[in-house]
Scaffold this motif. Sequence first.
Motif, PDB file in Angstrom:
ATOM      1  N   TYR A 135      11.880  18.343 -23.273  1.00 19.19           N
ATOM      2  CA  TYR A 135      10.696  18.840 -22.980  1.00 19.19           C
ATOM      3  C   TYR A 135      10.506  18.967 -21.195  1.00 19.19           C
ATOM      4  CZ  TYR A 135       9.076  17.037 -27.566  1.00 19.19           C
ATOM      5  OH  TYR A 135       9.041  16.934 -28.977  1.00 19.19           O
ATOM      6  N   CYS A 136       9.779  19.921 -20.970  1.00 20.61           N
ATOM      7  CA  CYS A 136       9.789  20.087 -19.574  1.00 20.61           C
ATOM      8  C   CYS A 136       8.487  20.261 -18.839  1.00 20.61           C
ATOM      9  CB  CYS A 136      10.535  21.370 -19.082  1.00 20.61           C
ATOM     10  SG  CYS A 136      12.105  21.646 -20.001  1.00 20.61           S
ATOM     11  N   VAL A 137       8.305  19.741 -17.522  1.00 23.64           N
ATOM     12  CA  VAL A 137       6.803  19.796 -16.973  1.00 23.64           C
ATOM     13  C   VAL A 137       7.260  21.014 -15.798  1.00 23.64           C
ATOM     14  CG1 VAL A 137       5.207  18.751 -15.694  1.00 23.64           C
ATOM     15  CG2 VAL A 137       6.516  17.374 -17.327  1.00 23.64           C
ATOM     16  N   GLY A 138       6.007  21.993 -15.859  1.00 27.09           N
ATOM     17  CA  GLY A 138       6.261  23.077 -15.030  1.00 27.09           C
ATOM     18  C   GLY A 138       5.380  22.788 -13.732  1.00 27.09           C
ATOM     19  N   MET A 139       5.607  23.436 -12.672  1.00 27.71           N
ATOM     20  CA  MET A 139       4.990  23.431 -11.414  1.00 27.71           C
ATOM     21  C   MET A 139       4.444  22.115 -11.036  1.00 27.71           C
ATOM     22  SD  MET A 139       2.957  27.159 -11.776  1.00 27.71           S
ATOM     23  CE  MET A 139       2.261  26.651 -13.359  1.00 27.71           C
ATOM     24  N   ASN A 140       5.082  21.190 -11.149  1.00 26.58           N
ATOM     25  CA  ASN A 140       4.719  19.753 -10.852  1.00 26.58           C
ATOM     26  C   ASN A 140       4.984  19.493  -9.489  1.00 26.58           C
ATOM     27  OD1 ASN A 140       3.554  17.390 -11.936  1.00 26.58           O
ATOM     28  ND2 ASN A 140       5.381  16.479 -12.559  1.00 26.58           N
ATOM     29  N   TYR A 141       5.224  19.963  -8.647  1.00 23.65           N
ATOM     30  CA  TYR A 141       5.205  19.920  -6.978  1.00 23.65           C
ATOM     31  C   TYR A 141       4.415  21.089  -6.504  1.00 23.65           C
ATOM     32  CZ  TYR A 141       9.075  16.739  -7.469  1.00 23.65           C
ATOM     33  OH  TYR A 141      10.051  15.854  -7.807  1.00 23.65           O
ATOM     34  N   ALA A 142       3.353  20.754  -5.839  1.00 23.37           N
ATOM     35  CA  ALA A 142       2.468  21.661  -5.311  1.00 23.37           C
ATOM     36  C   ALA A 142       3.147  22.808  -4.752  1.00 23.37           C
ATOM     37  CB  ALA A 142       1.330  20.887  -4.364  1.00 23.37           C
ATOM     38  N   ALA A 143       4.263  22.305  -3.662  1.00 26.22           N
ATOM     39  CA  ALA A 143       4.649  23.550  -2.799  1.00 26.22           C
ATOM     40  C   ALA A 143       5.464  24.425  -3.693  1.00 26.22           C
ATOM     41  CB  ALA A 143       5.509  22.939  -1.668  1.00 26.22           C
ATOM     42  N   HIS A 144       6.174  23.905  -4.750  1.00 26.70           N
ATOM     43  CA  HIS A 144       6.700  24.825  -5.776  1.00 26.70           C
ATOM     44  C   HIS A 144       5.837  25.683  -6.626  1.00 26.70           C
ATOM     45  CE1 HIS A 144       9.632  26.527  -8.665  1.00 26.70           C
ATOM     46  NE2 HIS A 144       9.108  25.810  -9.530  1.00 26.70           N
ATOM     47  N   ALA A 145       4.756  25.287  -6.980  1.00 27.59           N
ATOM     48  CA  ALA A 145       3.636  26.193  -7.590  1.00 27.59           C
ATOM     49  C   ALA A 145       3.331  27.198  -6.492  1.00 27.59           C
ATOM     50  CB  ALA A 145       2.556  25.303  -8.020  1.00 27.59           C
ATOM     51  N   ALA A 146       2.938  26.812  -5.330  1.00 25.95           N
ATOM     52  CA  ALA A 146       2.797  27.904  -4.396  1.00 25.95           C
ATOM     53  C   ALA A 146       3.905  29.130  -4.098  1.00 25.95           C
ATOM     54  CB  ALA A 146       2.523  27.408  -2.903  1.00 25.95           C
ATOM     55  N   GLU A 147       5.231  28.762  -4.069  1.00 27.85           N
ATOM     56  CA  GLU A 147       6.142  29.575  -3.828  1.00 27.85           C
ATOM     57  C   GLU A 147       6.206  30.295  -5.165  1.00 27.85           C
ATOM     58  OE1 GLU A 147      10.009  27.899  -3.187  1.00 27.85           O
ATOM     59  OE2 GLU A 147      10.172  26.699  -5.192  1.00 27.85           O
ATOM     60  N   SER A 148       5.743  30.112  -6.218  1.00 33.69           N
ATOM     61  CA  SER A 148       5.748  30.629  -7.538  1.00 33.69           C
ATOM     62  C   SER A 148       4.603  31.663  -7.637  1.00 33.69           C
ATOM     63  CB  SER A 148       5.952  29.761  -8.726  1.00 33.69           C
ATOM     64  OG  SER A 148       7.032  28.764  -8.762  1.00 33.69           O
ATOM     65  N   GLY A 149       3.729  31.347  -6.801  1.00 33.97           N
ATOM     66  CA  GLY A 149       2.465  32.329  -6.869  1.00 33.97           C
ATOM     67  C   GLY A 149       1.379  31.818  -7.701  1.00 33.97           C
ATOM     68  N   SER A 150       1.352  30.281  -7.768  1.00 36.25           N
ATOM     69  CA  SER A 150       0.344  29.811  -8.929  1.00 36.25           C
ATOM     70  C   SER A 150      -0.302  28.871  -8.025  1.00 36.25           C
ATOM     71  CB  SER A 150       0.951  29.216  -9.935  1.00 36.25           C
ATOM     72  OG  SER A 150       1.630  30.215 -10.928  1.00 36.25           O
ATOM     73  N   GLU A 151      -1.327  28.336  -8.095  1.00 40.38           N
ATOM     74  CA  GLU A 151      -2.279  27.277  -7.843  1.00 40.38           C
ATOM     75  C   GLU A 151      -1.699  25.956  -8.472  1.00 40.38           C
ATOM     76  OE1 GLU A 151      -4.753  27.009  -5.690  1.00 40.38           O
ATOM     77  OE2 GLU A 151      -4.393  29.044  -5.211  1.00 40.38           O
ATOM     78  N   PRO A 152      -1.606  24.879  -7.834  1.00 37.58           N
ATOM     79  CA  PRO A 152      -1.140  23.616  -8.652  1.00 37.58           C
ATOM     80  C   PRO A 152      -2.012  23.448  -9.940  1.00 37.58           C
ATOM     81  CG  PRO A 152      -1.449  23.199  -6.322  1.00 37.58           C
ATOM     82  CD  PRO A 152      -2.286  24.551  -6.521  1.00 37.58           C
ATOM     83  N   PRO A 153      -1.337  22.876 -11.039  1.00 42.34           N
ATOM     84  CA  PRO A 153      -2.025  22.939 -12.171  1.00 42.34           C
ATOM     85  C   PRO A 153      -2.868  21.547 -12.073  1.00 42.34           C
ATOM     86  CG  PRO A 153       0.238  22.059 -12.604  1.00 42.34           C
ATOM     87  CD  PRO A 153      -0.096  22.786 -10.976  1.00 42.34           C
TER      88      PRO A 153
END
Length: 279
Positions: A75-93
Motif C-alpha cells: 500500500y502506498c500513500v501519495g502526495m504526503n509531503y506538501a512540497a512534493h504535492a506542490a512540485e507535482s502540481g497538486s494541492e496538499p491532500p
Amino acid sequence: MRFARLGERGAERPVVQVDDRYYDLTPVTADISGEFLASDPVARVRAALDAGELLPVDADGVRIGAPIARPSAVYCVGMNYAAHAAESGSEPPKNLVMFMKAPNTVVGAYDDVAIPRASEKTDWEVELGIVIGRRASYLGSPDESAAHIAGYVIANDLSEREWQIELSGGQWGKGKSAPGFSPVGPWLVTPDEIDPSDLRLQSWVNGEPRQDSRTADLIFDVPYIVWHLSQHLELEPGDLILTGTPQGVALSGRFPYLKAGDIVELEIEGLGRQRQEFV
C-alpha cells in the motif's frame, strides 16, 4: 533488531544483524514472513541468541535481498509531503491518498533495476516503509497503531510518470508496478530502535543531491496512516506501507529522468542506505 535476508533471488536466508555480524535465523524461522513477524520476533530471536542457537554467517560478497518475504500487499500513500504535492502540481491532500503496487515489485536494496521498455520518465522516490506485524482492522484510534507495526524499512517507490499520469486512465498502478520498482531494505529495523516521527530522508543520482527532508514533514504521520488504512481494509502481518516521498524528484522538472547507467542512492537515518544501478 535488524532483520535481513541474504542470498540469490528465491533462495534468501533470514538473518539478524548484531554488532556488524549476521546470524542465521533458520533455527527460528524459515523466512522473514508475516507469520514470523506476528510471533513476537524480537523476544524469540533474543532468546535464541542468548542460548547460543544462532550461528554466524559470512555475508561478504553475498547478495542482500529485500528484508521481508513477498508481502500480500504493498500500500502506498501519495502526495504526503506538501512540497512534493506542490512540485507535482497538486494541492496538499485533505484526505489520505492511497494506491497499490504489485507485490512482485519488491526487490533488494542493491539490485539493478531495468528501465521499462519504451519508458522515458522513470523517476526515483525515497520513502519510509512500514511493515505490519499484527493484523489491523478498524483500529479505534491512531494510538493503537504502534502495537501493529513490526518495523521500518527504506523503500524506493520507483515510478514511470508518463504511464502514471498521462496514460493512467485515472489510476496510478500502470506507472508503479514495473519489475523491480520497489527496492526495499537492506534491513527491517524493529520499533524498539526507531522513532519514525523525525527521520532524515535523502536521495542522490550519480552522486548529486536530490531529496533531503524529514519525516516530521509528513502530512499524515505513521500512526494516522496505519489507523486510517485499517478503516478501509484489513492490514495483514508482512504487508508493506510506503508513506510518501518528499520534494526533489524528476517530476518537478528540475532534474532529468533516469537513464541506463544512472546510479540512485537513498538513505534514511537508522535504516541504512540503498544503491541501484539502472540498466
